[in-house]
Enzyme design. Sequence first.
Site, PDB file in Angstrom:
ATOM      1  CD1 TRP A  71      -3.004   1.433   0.885  1.00  0.00           C
ATOM      2  CD2 TRP A  71      -1.427   2.443   2.092  1.00  0.00           C
ATOM      3  NE1 TRP A  71      -3.466   2.678   1.222  1.00  0.00           N
ATOM      4  CE2 TRP A  71      -2.512   3.322   1.962  1.00  0.00           C
ATOM      5  CE3 TRP A  71      -0.301   2.870   2.813  1.00  0.00           C
ATOM      6  CZ2 TRP A  71      -2.521   4.589   2.531  1.00  0.00           C
ATOM      7  CZ3 TRP A  71      -0.312   4.142   3.371  1.00  0.00           C
ATOM      8  CH2 TRP A  71      -1.421   4.976   3.228  1.00  0.00           C
ATOM      9  CG  HIS A  72       3.437   2.281   3.264  1.00  0.00           C
ATOM     10  ND1 HIS A  72       2.863   1.246   3.955  1.00  0.00           N
ATOM     11  CD2 HIS A  72       3.355   3.357   4.082  1.00  0.00           C
ATOM     12  CE1 HIS A  72       2.461   1.673   5.137  1.00  0.00           C
ATOM     13  NE2 HIS A  72       2.737   2.958   5.239  1.00  0.00           N
ATOM     14  N   GLY A  73       3.761   1.715  -1.343  1.00  0.00           N
ATOM     15  CA  GLY A  73       4.376   2.063  -2.614  1.00  0.00           C
ATOM     16  C   GLY A  73       4.711   0.836  -3.428  1.00  0.00           C
ATOM     17  CG  PHE A 120       3.083   6.453   0.913  1.00  0.00           C
ATOM     18  CD1 PHE A 120       4.076   6.057   0.033  1.00  0.00           C
ATOM     19  CD2 PHE A 120       3.431   6.785   2.194  1.00  0.00           C
ATOM     20  CE1 PHE A 120       5.399   5.993   0.444  1.00  0.00           C
ATOM     21  CE2 PHE A 120       4.757   6.719   2.615  1.00  0.00           C
ATOM     22  CZ  PHE A 120       5.735   6.324   1.743  1.00  0.00           C
TER      23      PHE A 120
END
Lengths: 324, 482
Positions: free
Chosen positions: B325-327, B482
């Site tokens: 999800w963060h990247g 993000f």
Amino acid sequence: MSKFLKNTFLFSLIVLIIHLLFSFCANSYIDDYYGKLSNGHKNSLVIGTSRALQGIVPSIVDSTIGIQEPKLYNFAFTLSSSPFGKVYYDAIAKKISSEQAGKYSIISIDPWSISENQFLYSIEKLDHSSVLFQLDNVTSHPNFEYLYDKYPDGWGNIIMKRAETSLLIKNAKKLNKNFAGSFSFINQDGYLKVYASLDENVVAKKTSEKLKLYQELADSSKVSEHRMSFLLKIISLLKKQGDVYLVRLPVHEEMLQIEQNYMPDFDIIMTEAISLSNGFYDMTNLDHNFKFTDGNHLEKSSSKIVSMKIGKWIKTLNKQAAFN
Amino acid sequence: MLFNSIDFAIFLPIVFVAYWFLTNKSLRSQNLLIVAASYLFYGWWDWTFLLLILLSTVVDFTIGLKLKKEKSPLYRRVYLWTSIAVNLGLLGVFKYYNFFIDNFIQAFTLIGVEFSVSSLDLILPVGISFYSFQTLSYTIDVYNKKLNPTTDFVSFAAFVSFFPQLVAGPIERATNLIPQFLSNRKFSYPEASSGMRQILWGLFKKVVIADNCALFANQIFDNPELYDGSTLFLGALFFTFQIYCDFSGYSDIAIGTARLFGFNLMKNFAFPYFSRDIAEFWRRWHISLSTWFRDYVYIPLGGSQGSKSKKIRNIFIIFLVSGFWHGASWNFILWGALNAFLFLPLLLMKQNRNNIEVVALNRVLPNYREFFQILVTFSLVVIAWIFFRAKDLNDTFLIINNIFSSSFFTIPSILTPKIKMIYTLGLICFLIIVEWIHRDKEFGLEIRHYSKPIRWIVYTAVLLLIITFGYFGESEFIYFQF
């Protein structure tokens, strides 16, 4: 709600007061420009790049000529900030006041401030990197516009820079001869006083680096019509305030050689500017053993001598004019 | 529009005055004002991004209404998956498309098959991961009949785009926020002044701690090969405080701003660096995302129920998804995996809920055991952040190798500017002390129980620190990416 608004107002007031108090901590010790851009209007100016910034001491020129008021002020910056162009012209126009009269101005000329370089310093690139670019205010103290733009780090950074320079100045005499660094601050007359090592090896190294840089510039530069036209405009602008004198400051002999090779017909290129001015003093061939910090900039003891010579030259011109 | 900008300093009072003095007579007008202000706030980056928000809003609002009317389980499921496909589809295209393409090409190249698919030159819309998850939570809750869909489009649009938390959370639940848009708000002095305190503290964390730490963290992480183990660890420490203060600072400003308008957003950080184990850390770090994954991914998968292998699977899924999800990078996936490895022993030994209470409650200092636990947990978190921050996997392993070498025991290099490094370390100590004192409160500067003169002295002191040491240039929040 009224209590909240009252407290928010009080809080905002504290913010403003802190900013205001801190803003007066900014002075000419914080960097090489702030002092010039925060001390009101000036109508007798020294114009040019870093050679003039470090080479012409206005107070000495004034005292040699015998002028008390209005005082000459050094409004020169650096090659990247003040080559002749629109940005510098606008800054000069803002610095002079239409309500006061000036006495005289000095413009330092050399091949580099009338050149353009496609790779290293094209007109647009250089003008946009100037410290004066899009700066509306060049006179007020505190100069919030300048401080806001150049110091995103908060007041702590400014206060520490001021304290550091003060400390260095206080201890300047104790500095070792081999001190390799340098520090500087703006005098009250706008002259940049630079404390730099005069150790032969340090100076030789700096000179060699500078000569290399200028040789590279010479290899890829050409005379700029744009810069020449703004030199003429600046002369015309300053002539409304008083006499305008052109000088070419001394440089290291090898630097002069590079310049002569690059622009052998400098004096011819300058014909129109010279005729528009009240006189041109070429100091590059003076028979004097001047000291330079890096081959390009005069050391402060030599700056005094050069300033005195300029003062004497202007005094002589004035006498001749009076006689005629 | 950045919270730490002059634009926002002008924008906020204007919206505040309009909200409480011009539109206070009508709930609908207030909500309309919030939508207009939020779209202006978001469009400040790039007005074309507004089309994406509008698309998400229209799709989820319509699907919510359809879900209410529709009785057929099949059609209800189709509606749910339409919403998931639209929201995750947008996220997938903008955030993950190039990652998947690049990795597929690399994988096929390894087995000798060459094919070319060009990457897309896309700009990731700010905050898309945040508002996509927020609108998804609405559709899932409506589908699960935990929430009645709203018929008020303006309120729904305000819920999706609410400017304080639009670009970096907290990721609000529809069950918490939509009812607040549907009921009258009254100005509350204690809430508003507490909001101002939280904004002040968030600003301190962002412009003083995070932005100063960033200078040194960037120096080290940009060229890790130049530094020895001790300096690299120092860089990881600077990043540890940078990311905490950057993100929790943003959350503080968001929550504080929402309070000024009469809204209560969920808590996003609860002093995570005072955690005694990794499980506690994850209950205190980015709470709105952790609980989102818990409620919408982990529990539907079976959570901690079932066989040991199922528990392990679920933990890995949730941490890997969280990392991803963060990247779109292997670094984030490895960061997620590392946290899963650290978390798993606690879960398997049923030790993951040992530390629920605030550490050293009603005591000034922790005992030796607690102190040791905090130190170990903190050190593990610092090491994990290296995966998060390093440019790529090569740099990550270079840094880890050097930290776990004899060069760790050398004196760290002095970073420049030296004086800034010294005062930044001092300011970090100040942050730790203030947050430790208020660790049982909502946020670090919750001092409403202090006397008025003391409160004003504290405000002035924090303000002085912000004005003196803060960075006021263009500096985005890390989590915007993000």
